[in-house]
Design an enzyme around this catalytic site. Structure first.
Site, PDB file in Angstrom:
ATOM      1  N   SER A 129       0.870  -1.189   0.125  1.00  0.00           N
ATOM      2  CA  SER A 129      -0.132  -0.041   0.001  1.00  0.00           C
ATOM      3  C   SER A 129       0.782   1.362  -0.019  1.00  0.00           C
ATOM      4  O   SER A 129       0.353   2.318  -0.685  1.00  0.00           O
ATOM      5  CB  SER A 129      -0.830  -0.095   1.407  1.00  0.00           C
ATOM      6  OG  SER A 129      -0.196  -0.248   2.387  1.00  0.00           O
ATOM      7  N   HIS A 180       1.953   4.679   4.715  1.00  0.00           N
ATOM      8  CA  HIS A 180       1.161   5.156   3.547  1.00  0.00           C
ATOM      9  C   HIS A 180       1.537   6.566   3.373  1.00  0.00           C
ATOM     10  O   HIS A 180       1.625   7.237   2.052  1.00  0.00           O
ATOM     11  CB  HIS A 180      -0.402   5.404   3.985  1.00  0.00           C
ATOM     12  CG  HIS A 180      -0.868   3.920   4.103  1.00  0.00           C
ATOM     13  ND1 HIS A 180      -2.240   3.593   4.760  1.00  0.00           N
ATOM     14  CD2 HIS A 180      -0.444   2.697   3.927  1.00  0.00           C
ATOM     15  CE1 HIS A 180      -2.360   2.554   4.523  1.00  0.00           C
ATOM     16  NE2 HIS A 180      -1.501   1.790   4.046  1.00  0.00           N
TER      17      HIS A 180
END
Length: 201
Positions: A129, A180
């Site tokens: 991610s 992230h």
């Protein structure tokens, strides 16, 4: 119904592409994790300072991106990775994609690990991610160019939605939020760097 043409699919998929190789590595390690999770986690995850400082296992700064903790986790990450990584490799080249992946992995994993040390949090993290957010950030910035090829253009509003999702992640336990953030930062930074430098023919 026509017969499925495996050879044609493989040729279109291009298993020799960087994008394909990374996806295959993720899938192989996910299957291996189902068989021997402790071995995979001990070998590839980043969870102790000593593994870096004493054992010089520097690959751990990158390899957590290949580790996933559930079928939905790997499915979502690989679908998103395929959607953004493949056009970057096809249009901008293997080197560009590889640079994005390596830099995003280093910063996202390093930042997440650092925050775990600061907060004295024990646990494992992994997944693509952070890299996916870097690709979104990168393409999001390049999408400001009118001459950007259609395949590279980010859907309108997706960058904003991605930032909202990162913020929302802080309300949920078990999310590698700083990975992230690190990945998105890399993508935005490289996007601004390449914004006026890239040439399309």
């Amino acid at each position: 119904m026509g017969n499925f043409n495996l050879q044609g699919f493989v040729q279109r998929y291009n298993v020799k592409a960087i994008c394909s190789i990374i996806e295959i590595v993720c899938i192989v390690l996910f299957i291996a994790t189902l068989i021997s999770p402790n071995f995979i986690y001990r070998t590839f995850c980043l969870y102790s300072v000593s593994s870096l400082s004493n054992d010089a296992e520097y690959w751990r700064l990158i390899t957590p991106i290949f580790i996933h903790f559930g079928i939905l986790h790997i499915a979502f990450n690989l679908v998103m990775f395929e959607a953004f990584a493949r056009p970057i490799e096809n249009i901008l080249g293997k080197g560009k994609l590889l640079n994005l992946i390596i830099l995003a992995a280093l910063l996202s994993n390093g930042l997440q690990f650092l925050m775990m040390l600061i907060t004295n949090h024990q646990g494992l993290f992994g997944g693509m991610s952070g890299v996916v957010y870097s690709l979104i950030g990168y393409i999001g910035i390049l999408s400001r160019r009118e001459d950007l090829p259609y395949e590279l253009r980010l859907p309108s509003g997706l960058l904003t939605v991605s930032i909202i999702f990162i913020a929302f992640g802080f309300l949920i336990d078990g999310i590698a939020n700083f990975a992230h953030i690190g990945g998105l930062f890399v993508g935005l930074l490289l996007g601004f760097y390449d914004l006026k430098k890239l040439k399309f023919y």
